[in-house]
Design an enzyme around this catalytic site. Structure first.
Site, PDB file in Angstrom:
ATOM      1  N   GLY A  58      45.888  15.661  36.093  1.00  0.00           N
ATOM      2  CA  GLY A  58      45.758  16.367  37.361  1.00  0.00           C
ATOM      3  C   GLY A  58      46.448  17.709  37.285  1.00  0.00           C
ATOM      4  O   GLY A  58      47.279  17.923  36.395  1.00  0.00           O
ATOM      5  N   TYR A  86      49.044  14.020  33.420  1.00  0.00           N
ATOM      6  CA  TYR A  86      49.767  13.917  34.691  1.00  0.00           C
ATOM      7  C   TYR A  86      50.084  12.456  35.023  1.00  0.00           C
ATOM      8  O   TYR A  86      51.189  12.142  35.477  1.00  0.00           O
ATOM      9  CB  TYR A  86      48.935  14.556  35.803  1.00  0.00           C
ATOM     10  CG  TYR A  86      49.574  14.508  37.182  1.00  0.00           C
ATOM     11  CD1 TYR A  86      50.512  15.464  37.568  1.00  0.00           C
ATOM     12  CD2 TYR A  86      49.241  13.512  38.087  1.00  0.00           C
ATOM     13  CE1 TYR A  86      51.101  15.410  38.826  1.00  0.00           C
ATOM     14  CE2 TYR A  86      49.821  13.451  39.345  1.00  0.00           C
ATOM     15  CZ  TYR A  86      50.748  14.408  39.714  1.00  0.00           C
ATOM     16  OH  TYR A  86      51.321  14.359  40.951  1.00  0.00           O
ATOM     17  N   GLU A 175      40.172  10.838  26.076  1.00  0.00           N
ATOM     18  CA  GLU A 175      38.786  10.808  26.570  1.00  0.00           C
ATOM     19  C   GLU A 175      37.961  12.001  26.090  1.00  0.00           C
ATOM     20  O   GLU A 175      36.727  11.977  26.163  1.00  0.00           O
ATOM     21  CB  GLU A 175      38.768  10.747  28.110  1.00  0.00           C
ATOM     22  CG  GLU A 175      39.208  12.016  28.846  1.00  0.00           C
ATOM     23  CD  GLU A 175      40.728  12.173  28.986  1.00  0.00           C
ATOM     24  OE1 GLU A 175      41.475  11.546  28.219  1.00  0.00           O
ATOM     25  OE2 GLU A 175      41.162  12.955  29.849  1.00  0.00           O
ATOM     26  N   ASP A 229      16.580  12.700  37.658  1.00  0.00           N
ATOM     27  CA  ASP A 229      17.120  11.761  38.643  1.00  0.00           C
ATOM     28  C   ASP A 229      16.047  11.221  39.583  1.00  0.00           C
ATOM     29  O   ASP A 229      15.934  10.015  39.792  1.00  0.00           O
ATOM     30  CB  ASP A 229      18.246  12.416  39.453  1.00  0.00           C
ATOM     31  CG  ASP A 229      19.267  13.079  38.558  1.00  0.00           C
ATOM     32  OD1 ASP A 229      19.315  12.718  37.374  1.00  0.00           O
ATOM     33  OD2 ASP A 229      20.002  13.966  39.032  1.00  0.00           O
ATOM     34  N   LYS A 370      24.860  10.747  34.597  1.00  0.00           N
ATOM     35  CA  LYS A 370      23.594  11.299  34.100  1.00  0.00           C
ATOM     36  C   LYS A 370      23.135  10.634  32.796  1.00  0.00           C
ATOM     37  O   LYS A 370      21.965  10.307  32.640  1.00  0.00           O
ATOM     38  CB  LYS A 370      23.773  12.806  33.868  1.00  0.00           C
ATOM     39  CG  LYS A 370      22.505  13.548  33.653  1.00  0.00           C
ATOM     40  CD  LYS A 370      22.070  14.159  34.942  1.00  0.00           C
ATOM     41  CE  LYS A 370      20.815  14.956  34.843  1.00  0.00           C
ATOM     42  NZ  LYS A 370      20.411  15.425  36.181  1.00  0.00           N
TER      43      LYS A 370
END
Ligand code: XMP
Length: 514
Positions: A58, A86, A175, A229, A370
């Site tokens: 963060g 964070y 990540e 989508d 997505k």
């Protein structure tokens, strides 16, 4: 229709830019993960029987007034916790350690030396790894109860473990793809430390979604645009409700080249969906006449779209449900489940649907990212060419034609964009780009054709790479590809005399020119 988080991972959102990425990576391991507000109480996490919690990074400083702290009970319980950046600093503070504002930001690839291979680093060989850092504050004193698992030159406590507990902290970002073995580190936490259940797969989602959607009573209306989508949402619904689904494709006249034909061929002919085509291009052009302000163009296109849609629903109705291809990040970012980063964008998925329609909104993709939607679309038989399509804004070419939208600029913008896409496709580079298009304003430049002077439009080509559209970097195209794009545009698009390339990243620029 929210999947059950029991046995899965809660990612608490402290506002970091990679919070969604953590969620996606965990799902990539076959474990369901949801992004929850940073202040989700421990009680709720326990009631939902999550296998573990990851605290995201963060932008705040843990000691700053009003800094998001989360429920301190999380650090006192039995729940496995992984704090990232964070989130890690919060963990250190909660256990009585110290976090200090750094003089210098540690940013980018950093060598991290592993001191202890147990837990997070199990199976990570070589004694060190290159990790992605992005922080100014650092843990400068860790509590006695914490053991150091890894260190770097800038962070003596780059990874730690709370002795006797299943709590870990990392200063770097496992990540992010730049972190070597990042996936293994996350997998160690999620699968081994938490013992999370690998129950998340697109096949499973498809089965559950069809089962739930088939319980809908009445008729369903779905606006399709040719994008990934809405196409996936429509095909999924048609599997569930059959011919109670009606799709409508509204041609705004502001679409990419060949869009209508593509929808006709894939959704209509190949997949057998019932799609109505409404040509409203003249209405859009009429409403946009004399409108040059970008926000006003957005408002006008949204309003005309809503009107046309409402008329269609009235004439062909009644419809009980309205289906939309809203995705998980849209749900989170529109503040419907908010972290401190709350409302970032208020983009509409379908160019602004009327709010007065008395239809129940169905969003079958609202839990998906997505890339998951693309995978689902593949399972549903949508062709690769639809699934890899670049995102396209609701207001369409109205925000890629600067100033007033005129037929001349529109034709140049559309023709040049088609060429940009074709050249990238031929070079095998289309999928690498997040978006690739041309935009055009009123700048006219002088050119020569044979012996003749030509005064025509200057086209700007934009190709960007991005993970999620929130940040983007301009693509370093090779000169041969640029050359091909440029010469094809000036040769093949009437009225285009010169080609420029946009070298701006986001931030400070946005992806769309308006
Ligand atoms: P920006 O231009 O804000 O765009 O960097 C980020 C992503 O959002 C898309 N975009 C829109 N999508 N309606 C939409 O549905 C809009 O008004 C709109 N504006 C931008 C853009 O194409 C990019 O993928």
């Amino acid at each position: 229709m929210e999947p059950d988080l029991a046995g899965g991972i809660a990612v608490l959102d402290f506002g970091g830019q990679y919070a969604h990425l953590i969620c996606r990576r965990v799902r990539g391991l076959g474990v369901y993960a949801a992004l929850l507000p940073h202040n989700t109480p421990l009680e709720e996490l326990e009631a939902r029987r999550v296998a573990g919690v990851i605290l995201s990074g963060g932008p705040s400083s843990v000691y700053a007034p009003g800094a998001p702290a989360g429920d301190p009970g999380i650090f006192g319980g039995e729940l496995p916790v992984l704090g990232i950046c964070y989130g890690y600093q919060l963990m250190v503070k909660a256990h009585g350690g110290e976090v200090t504002r750094g003089e210098r930001r540690e940013y980018g690839r950093t060598r991290v030396r592993i001191a202890d291979n147990r837990g997070l680093f199990e199976g990570v060989e070589g004694g060190s790894l290159e990790a992605w850092m992005s922080h100014s504050d650092s843990a400068t004193k860790i509590p006695q109860a914490m053991e150091v698992l890894a260190s770097s030159d800038g962070s003596p406590y780059a990874a730690v473990k709370l002795s006797g507990h299943r709590q870990y902290g990392v200063q770097f970002h496992p990540e992010v793809s730049h972190t070597e073995n990042g996936e293994a580190i996350l997998a160690n936490f999620v699968l081994k430390v938490c013992g999370a259940e690998r129950r998340w797969s697109m096949q499973g989602f498809l089965r559950r979604a069809v089962e739930e959607l088939s319980r809908l009573d009445g008729r369903v209306l779905c606006a399709v645009s040719g994008g990934v989508d809405s196409s996936v949402a429509a095909v999924l619904l048609s599997k569930a409700v059959g011919d109670r689904l009606r799709c409508v494709f509204i041609d705004t006249g502001l679409l990419r080249a060949g869009e209508k034909e593509k929808v006709e061929a894939t959704l209509g002919r190949d997949l057998g969906l019932s799609v109505a085509f409404v040509d409203a291009s003249e209405r859009f052009m009429g409403a946009l006449k004399g409108v040059a302000d970008p926000e006003e163009k957005r408002r006008v296109t949204g309003k005309v779209f809503a009107d046309v849609f409402e008329e269609f629903a009235g004439a062909e109705g009644p419809f009980e449900h309205l289906a939309q291809g809203t995705l998980y990040p849209d749900v989170i970012e529109s503040g419907r489940s908010s972290g401190p980063a709350a409302v970032i964008k208020t983009h509409h998925n379908v160019g602004g649907l009327p709010s007065g329609l008395s239809m129940h909104v169905v969003e079958p993709l609202r839990e998906l990212y997505k890339d998951e939607v693309r995978e689902l679309g593949g399972l549903l038989g949508l062709p690769e060419s639809t699934l890899k399509r670049h995102p396209f804004p609701g207001p369409g070419l109205a925000v890629r034609v600067l100033g007033e939208v005129t037929p001349e600029k529109l034709a140049v913008c559309r023709g040049a964009s088609r060429i940009v896409e074709e050249v990238l496709e031929e070079a095998g580079m289309y999928s690498q780009a997040w978006q690739a298009f041309a935009y055009v304003g009123d700048d006219r430049v002088t050119g020569v054709l044979g012996d003749e002077r030509r005064y025509g439009l200057q086209v700007v080509v934009k190709v960007v790479e991005s993970v999620d559209g929130m940040t983007a970097d301009w693509s370093r195209l090779d000169p041969a590809t640029m050359e091909k794009i440029s010469s094809r545009i000036t040769n093949e698009v009437p009225g285009a005399v010169a080609v420029a390339y946009n070298l701006s990243s986001k931030p400070p620029a946005t992806i769309e020119p308006q």
